[in-house]
Design an enzyme around this catalytic site. Structure first.
Site, PDB file in Angstrom:
ATOM      1  N   ARG A  22      49.335   9.516   9.408  1.00  0.00           N
ATOM      2  CA  ARG A  22      50.516  10.608   9.770  1.00  0.00           C
ATOM      3  C   ARG A  22      50.492  11.678   9.020  1.00  0.00           C
ATOM      4  O   ARG A  22      50.395  11.672   7.715  1.00  0.00           O
ATOM      5  CB  ARG A  22      51.895   9.730   9.432  1.00  0.00           C
ATOM      6  CG  ARG A  22      52.635   9.491  10.408  1.00  0.00           C
ATOM      7  CD  ARG A  22      53.932   8.790  10.210  1.00  0.00           C
ATOM      8  NE  ARG A  22      53.917   7.548  11.009  1.00  0.00           N
ATOM      9  CZ  ARG A  22      54.978   6.687  11.059  1.00  0.00           C
ATOM     10  NH1 ARG A  22      56.103   6.847  10.270  1.00  0.00           N
ATOM     11  NH2 ARG A  22      54.942   5.513  11.564  1.00  0.00           N
ATOM     12  N   SER A 113      56.454   8.026  14.887  1.00  0.00           N
ATOM     13  CA  SER A 113      57.619   7.028  14.830  1.00  0.00           C
ATOM     14  C   SER A 113      58.760   7.697  14.519  1.00  0.00           C
ATOM     15  O   SER A 113      59.344   8.750  15.390  1.00  0.00           O
ATOM     16  CB  SER A 113      57.435   6.137  13.910  1.00  0.00           C
ATOM     17  OG  SER A 113      58.400   4.833  13.782  1.00  0.00           O
ATOM     18  N   HIS A 114      59.413   7.632  13.397  1.00  0.00           N
ATOM     19  CA  HIS A 114      60.779   8.076  13.094  1.00  0.00           C
ATOM     20  C   HIS A 114      60.630   9.342  12.291  1.00  0.00           C
ATOM     21  O   HIS A 114      61.750   9.674  11.719  1.00  0.00           O
ATOM     22  CB  HIS A 114      61.384   7.090  12.049  1.00  0.00           C
ATOM     23  CG  HIS A 114      60.657   6.637  10.972  1.00  0.00           C
ATOM     24  ND1 HIS A 114      59.555   5.920  11.122  1.00  0.00           N
ATOM     25  CD2 HIS A 114      60.826   6.923   9.671  1.00  0.00           C
ATOM     26  CE1 HIS A 114      58.977   5.607  10.030  1.00  0.00           C
ATOM     27  NE2 HIS A 114      59.700   6.253   9.013  1.00  0.00           N
ATOM     28  N   LYS A 126      47.973   6.004  15.752  1.00  0.00           N
ATOM     29  CA  LYS A 126      47.636   4.559  15.211  1.00  0.00           C
ATOM     30  C   LYS A 126      47.036   3.735  16.468  1.00  0.00           C
ATOM     31  O   LYS A 126      46.866   3.964  17.500  1.00  0.00           O
ATOM     32  CB  LYS A 126      48.927   3.793  14.897  1.00  0.00           C
ATOM     33  CG  LYS A 126      49.909   3.875  15.972  1.00  0.00           C
ATOM     34  CD  LYS A 126      51.445   3.281  15.255  1.00  0.00           C
ATOM     35  CE  LYS A 126      52.363   3.416  16.518  1.00  0.00           C
ATOM     36  NZ  LYS A 126      53.812   2.671  15.990  1.00  0.00           N
ATOM     37  N   ASP A 279      59.215   6.258  18.694  1.00  0.00           N
ATOM     38  CA  ASP A 279      58.256   5.392  19.462  1.00  0.00           C
ATOM     39  C   ASP A 279      58.694   4.158  20.056  1.00  0.00           C
ATOM     40  O   ASP A 279      58.100   3.381  20.685  1.00  0.00           O
ATOM     41  CB  ASP A 279      56.890   5.182  18.889  1.00  0.00           C
ATOM     42  CG  ASP A 279      57.167   4.315  17.666  1.00  0.00           C
ATOM     43  OD1 ASP A 279      58.326   4.638  16.970  1.00  0.00           O
ATOM     44  OD2 ASP A 279      56.222   3.785  17.287  1.00  0.00           O
ATOM     45  N   THR A 344      55.724  -4.468   3.429  1.00  0.00           N
ATOM     46  CA  THR A 344      56.263  -3.496   4.508  1.00  0.00           C
ATOM     47  C   THR A 344      55.155  -3.465   5.385  1.00  0.00           C
ATOM     48  O   THR A 344      54.095  -2.999   5.123  1.00  0.00           O
ATOM     49  CB  THR A 344      56.920  -2.276   3.829  1.00  0.00           C
ATOM     50  OG1 THR A 344      57.753  -2.493   2.934  1.00  0.00           O
ATOM     51  CG2 THR A 344      57.265  -1.317   4.710  1.00  0.00           C
ATOM     52  N   GLU A 363      62.587  -6.131   9.867  1.00  0.00           N
ATOM     53  CA  GLU A 363      62.441  -5.366   8.775  1.00  0.00           C
ATOM     54  C   GLU A 363      63.942  -4.833   8.541  1.00  0.00           C
ATOM     55  O   GLU A 363      64.526  -4.468   9.490  1.00  0.00           O
ATOM     56  CB  GLU A 363      61.389  -4.109   8.924  1.00  0.00           C
ATOM     57  CG  GLU A 363      60.046  -4.639   9.012  1.00  0.00           C
ATOM     58  CD  GLU A 363      59.366  -3.628   9.005  1.00  0.00           C
ATOM     59  OE1 GLU A 363      58.507  -3.403   8.159  1.00  0.00           O
ATOM     60  OE2 GLU A 363      59.362  -2.602   9.959  1.00  0.00           O
ATOM     61  N   SER A 365      64.120  -1.660   8.177  1.00  0.00           N
ATOM     62  CA  SER A 365      64.612  -0.413   8.555  1.00  0.00           C
ATOM     63  C   SER A 365      64.645  -0.388  10.304  1.00  0.00           C
ATOM     64  O   SER A 365      64.088   0.360  10.831  1.00  0.00           O
ATOM     65  CB  SER A 365      63.250   0.239   8.430  1.00  0.00           C
ATOM     66  OG  SER A 365      61.985  -0.736   8.656  1.00  0.00           O
ATOM     67  N   LYS A 376      57.160  -4.416  16.652  1.00  0.00           N
ATOM     68  CA  LYS A 376      58.541  -4.525  16.830  1.00  0.00           C
ATOM     69  C   LYS A 376      59.016  -3.866  18.083  1.00  0.00           C
ATOM     70  O   LYS A 376      58.097  -2.900  18.250  1.00  0.00           O
ATOM     71  CB  LYS A 376      59.115  -3.846  15.468  1.00  0.00           C
ATOM     72  CG  LYS A 376      58.741  -2.302  15.309  1.00  0.00           C
ATOM     73  CD  LYS A 376      59.354  -2.133  13.848  1.00  0.00           C
ATOM     74  CE  LYS A 376      58.897  -0.786  13.400  1.00  0.00           C
ATOM     75  NZ  LYS A 376      58.042  -0.667  12.017  1.00  0.00           N
ATOM     76  N   ARG A 495      61.827   4.430  -2.117  1.00  0.00           N
ATOM     77  CA  ARG A 495      62.951   3.569  -1.455  1.00  0.00           C
ATOM     78  C   ARG A 495      63.540   2.561  -2.147  1.00  0.00           C
ATOM     79  O   ARG A 495      62.661   1.644  -3.194  1.00  0.00           O
ATOM     80  CB  ARG A 495      62.329   2.720  -0.220  1.00  0.00           C
ATOM     81  CG  ARG A 495      61.750   3.736   0.762  1.00  0.00           C
ATOM     82  CD  ARG A 495      61.652   3.239   2.183  1.00  0.00           C
ATOM     83  NE  ARG A 495      61.089   3.915   3.289  1.00  0.00           N
ATOM     84  CZ  ARG A 495      61.340   4.941   3.638  1.00  0.00           C
ATOM     85  NH1 ARG A 495      62.476   5.712   3.509  1.00  0.00           N
ATOM     86  NH2 ARG A 495      60.506   5.713   4.615  1.00  0.00           N
TER      87      ARG A 495
HETATM   88  C1  G1P Z   1      58.775   2.596   7.191  1.00  0.00           C
HETATM   89  C2  G1P Z   1      59.874   1.561   6.935  1.00  0.00           C
HETATM   90  C3  G1P Z   1      59.087   0.204   7.081  1.00  0.00           C
HETATM   91  C4  G1P Z   1      58.218   0.486   8.336  1.00  0.00           C
HETATM   92  C5  G1P Z   1      57.541   1.476   8.731  1.00  0.00           C
HETATM   93  C6  G1P Z   1      56.865   1.854  10.046  1.00  0.00           C
HETATM   94  O1  G1P Z   1      57.896   2.351   6.004  1.00  0.00           O
HETATM   95  O2  G1P Z   1      60.347   1.166   5.797  1.00  0.00           O
HETATM   96  O3  G1P Z   1      59.796  -0.946   7.452  1.00  0.00           O
HETATM   97  O4  G1P Z   1      57.373  -0.868   8.699  1.00  0.00           O
HETATM   98  O5  G1P Z   1      58.160   2.735   8.357  1.00  0.00           O
HETATM   99  O6  G1P Z   1      57.700   1.959  11.138  1.00  0.00           O
HETATM  100  P1  G1P Z   1      57.642   3.037   4.631  1.00  0.00           P
HETATM  101  O7  G1P Z   1      57.904   4.831   4.864  1.00  0.00           O
HETATM  102  O8  G1P Z   1      58.914   2.535   3.838  1.00  0.00           O
HETATM  103  O9  G1P Z   1      56.333   2.745   4.201  1.00  0.00           O
HETATM  104 ZN    ZN Z   2      58.882   3.691  15.182  1.00  0.00          ZN
END
Ligand code: G1P
Ligand code: ZN
Length: 542
Positions: A22, A113-114, A126, A279, A344, A363, A365, A376, A495
């Protein structure tokens, strides 16, 4: 078909994090950056010639440009068939499902992703293996090694492939197949859940809002909730995948999807609210004026797992990531099921799922999944909730209070400090490491620390080791866990995960941040977050 050998120079930052590579779009747009990574991936794989590769992404900025480059490299590298989601769209769970359904060699998913999207934001890539699971560490390490020495890649000089039309064409030795992004996934969901029961629920006047946040799940949600399940038109909001998510943050939590949470707290809010991330692998559940924490959601799904015929007699065990509050442990115990705590990252669940050690995992998150596929799955989790509501006829709030009444309430809060400078943050964690053991026996704000440890994990199936996955501070009546994020594209993100539990019903309605106040104060005192990072408050609280 002439295969071109293109000379290139390595980039030394192609290191995969929690979930693939990323970076900012500007990094990906450097000459040959994406191509280097994709060729390094192919160089790390054996025996894919003539086999199938699935390709799709969350539709963010640079999605389709990246897909066109990947098509060229995949043809030159002699894949036999490329199956690509129409318009370049495939949610992470849909891609994972297609990989196994079409017996592909693997799949490439374009997504950060997010993380926000757009020219000034993030992009990601990925790889999922033949079982539809995220690439294991051993593979991502190999890719990074190849990326450090790469001096050429293979490509072909062809026109861009039309991604908008479903159909097939052959280029060189490779068939390019454009498929409906939604159809196979939607069919699979109908095998798992009782769509008739959910349809009746909507028929009886049950109302839902689903926010796709202008990300990948819009087409999935519209088809599944509105077309198949008969939820009224307008149930799905922000349903067109946009390159910059229309300015929305594609992370469904109370901070970033505040507009949606606020809507669910209005007097005229519908019975049920849900949202997914960029995603489509995460989800958030809300009732009328009620929010369900991810660890409670996991517990409620666990509680009702075997009520869904697809899972009857196939509930082998449960896993949660270590940062996830241990609410579900009590459910596992009451069902005499084994419980695992993993580092994680979804890849740590895959080996347990494949070995049938677990059937359900989740998780903190907002990610939950089962053996139905090895990623997931946001829409799956939302359908699970709808199915539970349809069979119990209880509201989101009632289902959650039932859980608390049975097992006690676990308060949780995840507090992220984003955009930190790397060096002072590392110094802070080094200082914590040095004093970790000496904390045992000490009392902070009337809570005694009983045990501390560094979380090291050995995969019980593969024997793979993951070291230094975070710091655990266990109190008599609560827990602090902290680690650095592995998905950011710049700086450091700290975190902090807090949890504590109570069986006292009169405390059930407390605000989690209030219930956890002593532990939050203790963490600040122990880590000296402000002193090291200069920040006196987290940027995201969920
Ligand atoms: C974050 C979330 C984790 C999740 C990951 C991918 O990772 O905390 O639970 O698996 O995104 O979606 P982190 O940024 O904490 O490494
Ligand atoms: Zn995602």
């Amino acid at each position: 078909m002439d295969i071109q050998v293109i000379k290139t120079e390595p980039y030394f930052d192609q290191i995969c994090g929690t979930s693939g590579l990323r970076k900012k779009v500007s990094v990906f747009k450097q000459p040959n950056y994406l191509e280097n990574f994709v060729q390094s991936l192919f160089n790390s794989l054996d025996g894919f010639e003539g086999k199938t590769l699935i390709i799709g992404g969350d539709g963010r900025y640079f999605n389709n440009q990246a897909i066109q480059s990947i098509i060229k490299l995949a043809i030159a590298n002699q894949f036999g068939r490329l199956i690509i989601g129409q318009n370049g769209i495939l949610s992470t769970p849909a891609a994972s499902h297609l990989i196994t359904k079409r017996e592909a060699f693997g799949g490439i998913i374009l997504s950060a992703s997010h993380n926000p999207g757009g020219p000034n934001y993030d992009f990601g890539i990925k790889y999922d293996t033949a079982d539809g699971a995220p690439a294991p560490q051993s593979l991502t390490d190999k890719i990074t090694e190849h990326a450090k020495t790469i001096d050429h890649y293979w490509s072909v000089a062809i026109k861009d492939v039309k991604l908008s039309e479903i159909g097939e064409e052959t280029i060189g030795n490779t068939v390019i197949e454009i498929v409906d992004s939604v159809k196979d996934y939607a069919e699979y969901m109908q095998e798992i859940f009782d769509f008739d029961a959910i349809r009746n629920l909507f028929k009886s006047g049950f109302k839902m809002h689903y926010d796709a946040l202008n990300a990948v799940t819009g087409p999935y949600a519209s088809y599944i909730f509105e077309t198949l399940l008969g939820a009224e038109e307008g149930t799905v909001l922000n349903k067109t995948p946009l390159p910059d998510f229309g300015g929305l943050h594609p992370e469904p939590n109370l901070t970033y999807a505040k507009h949606f949470a606020d809507m669910m707290y209005q007097d005229d809010a519908p019975d049920f609210g849900a949202a997914s991330d960029g995603d489509g692998d995460r989800y958030m559940i809300l009732g009328k004026k009620f929010f369900v924490t991810p660890s409670d959601s996991l517990s409620i799904i666990a509680k009702y797992m075997e009520e869904i015929p697809f899972y009857k007699g196939r509930f082998y065990g449960i896993a949660r990531s270590m940062p996830t509050a241990p609410a579900v442990d009590s459910v596992a115990k009451s069902k005499s099921l084994p419980i695992y705590a993993t580092p994680t990252g979804w890849k740590f669940f895959s080996s347990l799922l494949n070995a049938k050690k677990i059937s359900l995992c989740g998780e903190e998150s907002f990610g939950t999944g089962s053996f139905h596929l090895c990623e997931k799955d946001g829409i799956w989790a939302i359908l699970f909730w709808l199915n539970i509501i349809a069979i119990t006829n209880k509201s989101v709030q009632e289902l959650t209070y039932d859980l608390w009444n049975e097992y006690g309430r676990t308060f949780t809060s995840t507090q992220s400090y984003e955009g930190l400078e790397i060096e002072p943050t590392n110094m802070m964690l080094d200082a914590l490491k040095d004093k970790l053991e000496s904390l045992e026996g000490q009392t902070f704000y009337n809570h005694k620390i009983v045990q501390t440890s560094i979380f090291n994990y050995t995969d019980p199936i593969t024997g793979d080791e993951a070291k230094n996955q975070g710091y655990i501070i266990d109190f008599e009546d609560g827990r602090i866990f902290c680690r650095l994020s592995g998905t950011g594209s710049s700086g450091a993100t700290l975190r902090m995960y807090y949890s504590c539990r109570t069986n006292r019903k009169e405390l059930f309605s407390l605000d989690p941040v209030v219930a956890l106040d002593d532990f939050i104060k203790a963490a600040n005192e122990i880590l000296q977050i402000k002193e090291f990072t200069g920040k006196d408050a987290p940027t995201v609280v969920t």
